[in-house]
Design an enzyme around this catalytic site. Structure first.
Site, PDB file in Angstrom:
ATOM      1  N   SER A   1      12.479  31.209  70.515  1.00 37.49           N
ATOM      2  CA  SER A   1      12.544  29.896  71.147  1.00 37.49           C
ATOM      3  C   SER A   1      13.660  29.894  72.176  1.00 37.49           C
ATOM      4  CB  SER A   1      12.804  28.811  70.108  1.00 37.49           C
ATOM      5  OG  SER A   1      13.127  27.588  70.746  1.00 37.49           O
TER       6      SER A   1
ATOM      7  N   HIS B   1       8.472  31.047  73.087  1.00 35.99           N
ATOM      8  CA  HIS B   1       8.200  29.680  72.637  1.00 35.99           C
ATOM      9  C   HIS B   1       9.062  28.710  73.446  1.00 35.99           C
ATOM     10  CE1 HIS B   1       6.836  26.786  69.535  1.00 35.99           C
ATOM     11  NE2 HIS B   1       8.035  26.250  69.659  1.00 35.99           N
TER      12      HIS B   1
ATOM     13  N   ASP C   1      10.100  24.841  73.866  1.00 37.82           N
ATOM     14  CA  ASP C   1      10.149  23.539  73.195  1.00 37.82           C
ATOM     15  C   ASP C   1      10.349  22.433  74.221  1.00 37.82           C
ATOM     16  OD1 ASP C   1       9.975  24.095  70.315  1.00 37.82           O
ATOM     17  OD2 ASP C   1      11.826  25.211  70.623  1.00 37.82           O
TER      18      ASP C   1
ATOM     19  N   MET D   1      10.770  18.598  74.943  1.00 35.70           N
ATOM     20  CA  MET D   1      11.181  17.368  74.252  1.00 35.70           C
ATOM     21  C   MET D   1      11.455  16.277  75.280  1.00 35.70           C
ATOM     22  SD  MET D   1      13.855  18.975  71.494  1.00 35.70           S
ATOM     23  CE  MET D   1      13.497  20.507  70.629  1.00 35.70           C
TER      24      MET D   1
ATOM     25  N   HIS E   1       5.279  24.071  73.210  1.00 37.56           N
ATOM     26  CA  HIS E   1       5.242  23.095  72.115  1.00 37.56           C
ATOM     27  C   HIS E   1       5.636  21.733  72.684  1.00 37.56           C
ATOM     28  CE1 HIS E   1       7.026  21.893  67.911  1.00 37.56           C
ATOM     29  NE2 HIS E   1       6.065  21.076  68.314  1.00 37.56           N
TER      30      HIS E   1
ATOM     31  N   MET F   1       6.579  18.228  72.333  1.00 32.59           N
ATOM     32  CA  MET F   1       7.127  17.172  71.479  1.00 32.59           C
ATOM     33  C   MET F   1       7.347  15.945  72.349  1.00 32.59           C
ATOM     34  SD  MET F   1       9.691  19.469  69.104  1.00 32.59           S
ATOM     35  CE  MET F   1       9.829  20.844  70.249  1.00 32.59           C
TER      36      MET F   1
ATOM     37  N   MET G   1       5.929  22.462  61.016  1.00 29.71           N
ATOM     38  CA  MET G   1       7.351  22.192  61.265  1.00 29.71           C
ATOM     39  C   MET G   1       8.101  22.258  59.933  1.00 29.71           C
ATOM     40  SD  MET G   1       7.554  21.852  64.493  1.00 29.71           S
ATOM     41  CE  MET G   1       9.309  21.441  64.484  1.00 29.71           C
TER      42      MET G   1
ATOM     43  N   GLY H   1      17.539  22.409  67.458  1.00 30.64           N
ATOM     44  CA  GLY H   1      17.576  23.738  66.885  1.00 30.64           C
ATOM     45  C   GLY H   1      18.660  23.830  65.827  1.00 30.64           C
TER      46      GLY H   1
ATOM     47  N   ASP I   1       7.831  26.837  62.512  1.00 25.49           N
ATOM     48  CA  ASP I   1       8.868  26.479  63.486  1.00 25.49           C
ATOM     49  C   ASP I   1       9.976  25.719  62.776  1.00 25.49           C
ATOM     50  OD1 ASP I   1      10.397  25.737  65.649  1.00 25.49           O
ATOM     51  OD2 ASP I   1       8.772  24.795  66.761  1.00 25.49           O
TER      52      ASP I   1
ATOM     53  N   GLY J   1      14.222  26.789  61.144  1.00 22.52           N
ATOM     54  CA  GLY J   1      14.997  27.386  60.067  1.00 22.52           C
ATOM     55  C   GLY J   1      14.541  28.768  59.644  1.00 22.52           C
TER      56      GLY J   1
ATOM     57  N   GLY K   1      14.981  30.804  66.685  1.00 24.98           N
ATOM     58  CA  GLY K   1      15.963  30.573  67.735  1.00 24.98           C
ATOM     59  C   GLY K   1      17.242  31.312  67.476  1.00 24.98           C
TER      60      GLY K   1
END
Length: 224
Positions: free
Chosen positions: A10, A35, A37, A39, A68, A70, A139, A146, A175, A177, A197
């Site tokens: 990520s 990846h 992200d 947002m 992705h 969001m 998720m 992150g 996605d 942890g 990440g």
């Protein structure tokens, strides 16, 4: 789908001032997916990238650009992100009023369709859209930041989704942890794509990318 899990770094954990080179060295070190992200500060409490940034990244990504979204409302932005060069567009069930129509729009725009499922969201609707999905993203943290801790209750959801997918060519992505401790739990439950990440980027940089490769290989080895 791959038997060895795909590691999808990520870029949320990358050097924001050097994304192009970060993508290049990640791939040189073995990453097949990148990846991204996206947002909006509305659907999730953070703001990251728009379609212009994705378009700027595209020339630096030789493999899969996994975007992705969001964001909400998501439907009006599908075409712009598809034109930016995304290979996969993943949307959240909560991001629009008509999930089936949203997934159809992603496919019509020429992208593979991904569906993201938040920790508190059930999976009872998934059978209704399985024929439109190329990827399901579970998720394992709440979306928006992150570096969060893995939510172990989601392992049951991963197992249930693997059962629903069966032999369909649908990737099951995790996605949030992902570490050498949690990655094997996810793969054992049925996942084959791991978004990572900080666990990929720790100890490395564009100037010193070798740790990226070590970290990705360590994640895969932990799942063997």
């Amino acid at each position: 789908m791959s038997l060895t899990p795909i590691i999808a770094p990520s870029i949320l954990a990358a050097d924001f001032a050097d994304f192009g080179n970060e993508c290049r060295v990640l791939q040189d070190q073995g990453a097949h997916w990148i990846h991204v992200d996206v947002m909006d500060g509305h659907f999730v409490p953070n703001i990251t990238f728009g379609p212009q940034m994705c378009a700027a990244l595209r020339p630096h990504i030789k493999g899969v650009m996994d975007v992705h979204l969001m964001i909400t409302p998501v439907d009006p932005m599908i075409e712009a992100f598809a034109k930016s060069g995304a290979d996969i567009l993943t949307v959240h069930v909560e991001a629009g009023p008509h999930l089936h129509r949203t997934l159809q729009a992603v496919k019509a725009a020429g992208c593979k369709a991904g569906l993201a499922i938040n920790p508190a969201t059930g999976i009872e609707f998934v059978p209704q859209v399985l024929d439109l999905i190329d990827l399901i993203c579970v998720m394992t943290v709440n979306p928006g930041f992150g570096g969060q801790k893995f939510i172990h209750s989601q392992l049951d959801k991963i197992r249930a989704l693997r059962g629903l997918i069966g032999d369909r060519p649908i990737d099951l992505e995790i996605d949030g942890g992902v570490t050498v401790e949690t990655a094997p739990l996810c793969v054992a439950a049925g996942a084959n794509v791991l978004v990572a990440g900080s666990s990929v980027f720790k100890g490395g940089s564009v100037a010193n990318p070798a740790p990226y490769g070590v970290n990705m290989r360590d994640l895969q080895a932990a799942c063997a």
